[in-house]
Structures are given as C-alpha cells and as structure tokens.
Design a protein around this motif. Structure first.
Motif, short mmCIF file in Angstrom:
data_model
loop_
_atom_site.label_atom_id
_atom_site.label_comp_id
_atom_site.label_asym_id
_atom_site.label_seq_id
_atom_site.Cartn_x
_atom_site.Cartn_y
_atom_site.Cartn_z
N ALA A 122 -27.07 41.53 2.30
CA ALA A 122 -27.69 42.71 2.91
C ALA A 122 -27.43 43.96 2.09
O ALA A 122 -28.31 44.81 1.93
N ALA A 123 -26.22 44.09 1.55
CA ALA A 123 -25.88 45.29 0.78
C ALA A 123 -26.64 45.34 -0.54
O ALA A 123 -26.95 46.43 -1.05
N VAL A 124 -26.95 44.19 -1.11
CA VAL A 124 -27.74 44.15 -2.35
C VAL A 124 -29.20 44.44 -2.05
O VAL A 124 -29.88 45.17 -2.78
N ALA A 125 -29.68 43.87 -0.94
CA ALA A 125 -31.09 44.04 -0.58
C ALA A 125 -31.40 45.47 -0.17
O ALA A 125 -32.48 45.99 -0.47
N LYS A 126 -30.45 46.10 0.50
CA LYS A 126 -30.69 47.47 0.96
C LYS A 126 -29.39 48.26 0.88
O LYS A 126 -28.73 48.51 1.89
N PRO A 127 -29.00 48.67 -0.33
CA PRO A 127 -27.73 49.36 -0.51
C PRO A 127 -27.76 50.78 0.07
O PRO A 127 -28.81 51.29 0.48
N PHE A 128 -26.60 51.39 0.06
CA PHE A 128 -26.42 52.75 0.56
C PHE A 128 -27.39 53.71 -0.12
O PHE A 128 -27.57 53.67 -1.34
N TYR A 129 -28.03 54.57 0.66
CA TYR A 129 -28.84 55.63 0.09
C TYR A 129 -28.90 56.80 1.08
O TYR A 129 -28.62 56.64 2.28
N VAL A 130 -29.22 57.96 0.56
CA VAL A 130 -29.31 59.17 1.38
C VAL A 130 -30.75 59.65 1.39
O VAL A 130 -31.41 59.73 0.35
N LYS A 131 -31.24 59.96 2.57
CA LYS A 131 -32.57 60.53 2.73
C LYS A 131 -32.47 61.67 3.73
O LYS A 131 -32.13 61.45 4.89
N GLY A 132 -32.73 62.86 3.26
CA GLY A 132 -32.57 64.03 4.12
C GLY A 132 -31.10 64.22 4.48
O GLY A 132 -30.23 64.23 3.61
N ASN A 133 -30.84 64.33 5.76
CA ASN A 133 -29.47 64.52 6.24
C ASN A 133 -28.86 63.23 6.77
O ASN A 133 -27.87 63.28 7.51
N ARG A 134 -29.43 62.10 6.37
CA ARG A 134 -28.93 60.81 6.86
C ARG A 134 -28.56 59.89 5.70
O ARG A 134 -29.24 59.87 4.68
N ALA A 135 -27.48 59.15 5.93
CA ALA A 135 -27.07 58.10 4.99
C ALA A 135 -27.39 56.75 5.62
O ALA A 135 -27.13 56.55 6.81
N TYR A 136 -27.95 55.85 4.83
CA TYR A 136 -28.38 54.55 5.34
C TYR A 136 -27.64 53.42 4.62
O TYR A 136 -27.21 53.57 3.48
N GLY A 137 -27.55 52.28 5.30
CA GLY A 137 -26.96 51.10 4.70
C GLY A 137 -26.32 50.23 5.76
O GLY A 137 -26.01 50.69 6.87
N PRO A 138 -26.09 48.94 5.45
CA PRO A 138 -25.53 48.02 6.45
C PRO A 138 -24.10 48.39 6.84
O PRO A 138 -23.21 48.42 6.00
N GLY A 139 -23.93 48.72 8.12
CA GLY A 139 -22.60 49.08 8.61
C GLY A 139 -22.21 50.52 8.35
O GLY A 139 -21.06 50.89 8.54
N VAL A 140 -23.16 51.37 7.94
CA VAL A 140 -22.82 52.73 7.54
C VAL A 140 -22.20 53.53 8.69
O VAL A 140 -21.33 54.38 8.45
N MET A 141 -22.63 53.25 9.92
CA MET A 141 -22.02 53.94 11.05
C MET A 141 -21.23 52.99 11.93
O MET A 141 -20.31 53.43 12.63
N ASP A 142 -21.51 51.69 11.87
CA ASP A 142 -20.80 50.71 12.69
C ASP A 142 -20.22 49.61 11.81
O ASP A 142 -20.86 48.60 11.57
N ASP A 143 -19.00 49.78 11.33
CA ASP A 143 -18.13 50.86 11.71
C ASP A 143 -17.45 51.43 10.47
O ASP A 143 -16.33 51.90 10.53
N LYS A 144 -18.14 51.37 9.33
CA LYS A 144 -17.51 51.89 8.12
C LYS A 144 -17.39 53.41 8.17
O LYS A 144 -16.46 53.98 7.61
N GLY A 145 -18.31 54.05 8.91
CA GLY A 145 -18.16 55.47 9.16
C GLY A 145 -16.91 55.76 9.97
O GLY A 145 -16.24 56.79 9.76
#
Length: 413
Positions: A122-145
């Motif tokens: 999942a992390a390779v298919a859709k790695p961390f990225y920022v768009k506007g005021n949001r950061a996206y990625g698998p587990g970015v808020m649950d619960d690595k944030g």
C-alpha cells in the motif's frame, strides 16, 4: 455526538480532588514557550510522519513493524527514554514501552499503535503526499499521526526541561487493529501503574476528542447439515448454507437501537461445489455494545433464537467472543475532557467531545478503572480507506494540547 453538560462539569470537580487538579474557571493565556516549540517542530514532525507512513506496517507485517519501531525507539532514546520491548505473541512484532522519570507526582500513560489496516504494498502504491493543507498516505492519521504526536510532546517537554511529573510512559502497540490480542495483558498491567491514560488515536474530523467508545465482539454461528447431490437427490440432504442464511437474518435482529447495540453479520462460509448440498456452514458477525451487560444479553438471545430453525435435522450452535470492553462516559473522563477543553481554549479553539462505535486500546485502560481520554492524535479523516488524511494545520495545536495536558497532569495542584 456527546457534549459536556453542566452535570459533567460538576462531576469533574470531584475528580479534581482524586487526581489532584482543579478545573480552570476562566480561559488562561497560552503558554508561549510550549506553543513556539511546537511550531518549531512542525516541519520536522511532518518529515518523520512521511518516513513512517512510507513503511508498510499492517498488523502481522513483522518486518514493517520492526522498521517503524526501530525509528521511534531511536528518537525516544535521543531524548532520554528508557526503552523496553515486549513480544506481542500470538501477534507478530514487538510492543514498545518508553519511560521517562521526573521529580513530580503525576503518572501518565500515553498509548498509540504502530500497525495499520493496510496490506503490504500500500505504501508503494500510494505513498505519503501533501495536497493543500492535508497529508495523505496509509495510516497517516490512524495511527502514525498519533505516534508522532506522542513523540513530539515528549520532545517539547525535554527541550523545555520540564520534569514536574513522577513518570510518563509511552506504550506503542503492534496489533491494535486486530483487537490487541498480543498486547491486552501488557496494556492492562501498565495502565494500573498510572494515574491517568491519554490515548493517541486520531483527533476526530471536527477537531474532537473521544469520551466514550463501544465495546466489540464477534458472533459465530455454525451449522451442520447433510450433503447430497443438488440435482439428483436434493431432498435427502440438509442444506447448511440455507440454514445459516436463516440464522443470519434472525440473529441480525438482536441489536437494540435504544441501547446502541448493533449486530451485523459480515462473513459466511459454506459449500465448495454448486452441485452439492453443503453439509457445513459458518457465519461471523460484528457486535458492538455501549454497556457490558449487552454482551450477556446478546449471547443468551443468540442461543434462544437460534433454536428456531428453517431446515429440519440441522444442528446449529452459536458463540460470542468478547473483544474490547466498552469505554463508557463517566465523571473521570468528563473531568479530563473539561481540562482538555480549557487548555484548547487557551488557543481560542474548542474541542468537540464525541463517542465512537469503534473500539480502541483506551477501552482496556478504562476497563481496569484508570481515568482515560481518547483522540489526542493529529486530526484527520478517511480512516481505513485509501484516501486517509491528516490535517497539517492541526499539528501545532494538537502538540500544544497534549504537551499542556502532560504538564498539568504531571504536577497536580
């Protein structure tokens, strides 16, 4: 959604005596040092969050969990933590427990989890990225944030040389997403050694904390029938799949809307060939309860109702496995919520105080009688989906909130 009422405020005064803190009667000015330090760490924290998100660490991914744990352990040791790891058997990976000792009186446990619901790749298919005021990625808020929030609150305390607490412990679970089977005993044991628990699950999308959670369980229905040729002699068989379907329909009615109990069957297994009457079937359902007595009621009703069969001569058995207990709202959680609300008010912000049908480790600490409040992680949404996100603008306020909670709870008045 749950809002703090006048009675909850009154009850919070009682907890103030127990925990040794008082609820502020007016909004105080923000702590300039805490806020400026939180701001200073924002960019660094975002970079660490990116590193963690780009490592697959789904429950059971031992390699990924080890990588995430290794990075966090390295950061914790830099700020003087005493770190221990504990095998999470029967789950894979290790739980991490970091301890800080101070000179004050309060003992606070922070909890977060390193595992996610996402499979390897999942992390390779859709790695961390920022768009506007949001950061996206698998587990970015649950619960690595949440992991990042806990780490940086501790870093802020270390930079400010704040040690007016007896002990602060950060417990990182490796298997929360599958029920904490390899961590429950550890969580309950360590929780009992502390005065209060703050769980670092994500902040709610409306910028909220969680003051109550439902408990979770799994309902199982097993049906034994009799095999037969579906075309030549169907009547000589006893169709276990049809009986399981009947049981699902009637047992699925055991929820109680007024008591917030839900029973939803989600998995069914039966048969193997289309031309054979199946002689065995199993079905599993998700059970959520707001009060523990409902587990008992659902379990008894499953046995009673399942005796009403559609297919004669089939054997039906039921079983309820209890998972997380409920975390009910109580004077202790309400008092902690009042304190958090007052601290957030220092920034001119207001928390929503909510309940959740989702279960979490906070239920385990609350279940052994320790005052617990949940939702101290970074605010986000899209939980458990490919579009999961974290609100970047919530990083500094959330670091401030958690750090100030630690400072106030660490040095009871």
């Amino acid at each position: 959604m749950f809002f703090l009422a006048r009675s909850a405020f009154i009850s919070s005064l009682g907890l103030g005596i127990v925990l040794g803190f008082t609820t502020p009667s007016s909004i105080a000015a923000p702590d300039k040092q805490v806020y400026e330090t939180a701001e200073k760490y924002k960019g660094e924290a975002l970079k660490l969050l990116e590193r963690l998100v780009n490592i697959d660490s789904g429950t059971g991914d031992e390699q990924g969990l080890s990588q995430v744990g290794g990075i966090v352990i390295e950061e914790l040791k830099k700020i003087g933590a005493r770190v221990e790891t504990y095998p999470a058997a029967p789950a894979l990976g290790n739980n991490v427990v970091a301890t800080f000792s101070g000179s004050g009186k309060g003992k606070i446990l922070l909890m977060a989890h390193m595992d996610t619901v996402f499979k390897r790749g999942a992390a390779v298919a859709k790695p961390f990225y920022v768009k506007g005021n949001r950061a996206y990625g698998p587990g970015v808020m649950d619960d690595k944030g949440g992991v990042v929030a806990g780490l940086y609150a501790l870093k802020i305390l270390q930079e400010l040389d704040f040690k007016d607490y007896a002990q602060i412990t950060l417990l990182l679970n490796s298997n929360e997403e599958t029920g904490s089977t390899g961590s429950r005993a550890l969580i309950e044991k360590i929780a009992k050694q502390h005065d209060v628990v703050l769980n670092l699950e994500p902040g709610r999308p409306a910028d909220g904390l969680v003051v109550w959670r439902k408990g979770s369980g799994t309902a199982q229905v097993e049906v034994i029938g009799k095999a037969a040729h579906a075309g030549v002699a169907p009547d000589s068989g006893r169709n276990a799949a049809m009986e399981a379907a009947h049981q699902i329909l009637q047992l699925g009615q055991l929820g109680d809307r007024e008591k917030q109990t839900t029973v939803n069957f989600t998995v069914i297994n039966a048969g193997g060939s289309t031309n054979v009457i199946p002689d065995h079937a199993t079905a599993f359902g998700d059970v959520r309860v707001a009060v523990p007595e409902e587990f008992d009621r659902v379990e008894k009703d499953m046995i009673k109702v399942s005796q009403k069969k559609l297919i004669p001569d089939t054997q039906v058995s039921t079983h309820l496995t209890r998972g997380f207990p409920p975390m009910p709202a109580n004077p202790q959680s309400e008092a902690l919520a009042a304190k958090a609300q007052a601290i957030y008010g220092e920034l001119g912000k207001k928390l929503t105080l909510e309940g959740s049908g989702g279960a979490a480790d906070s239920s385990l600490s609350a279940g052994v009688g320790i005052p617990t409040l949940d939702g101290f992680g970074i605010v986000g949404g899209g939980i458990h989906t490919p579009d999961e996100y974290a609100e970047i603008d919530s990083i500094v306020p959330r670091f401030y909130l958690l750090t100030r909670m630690l400072m106030d709870l660490g040095k009871p008045k």
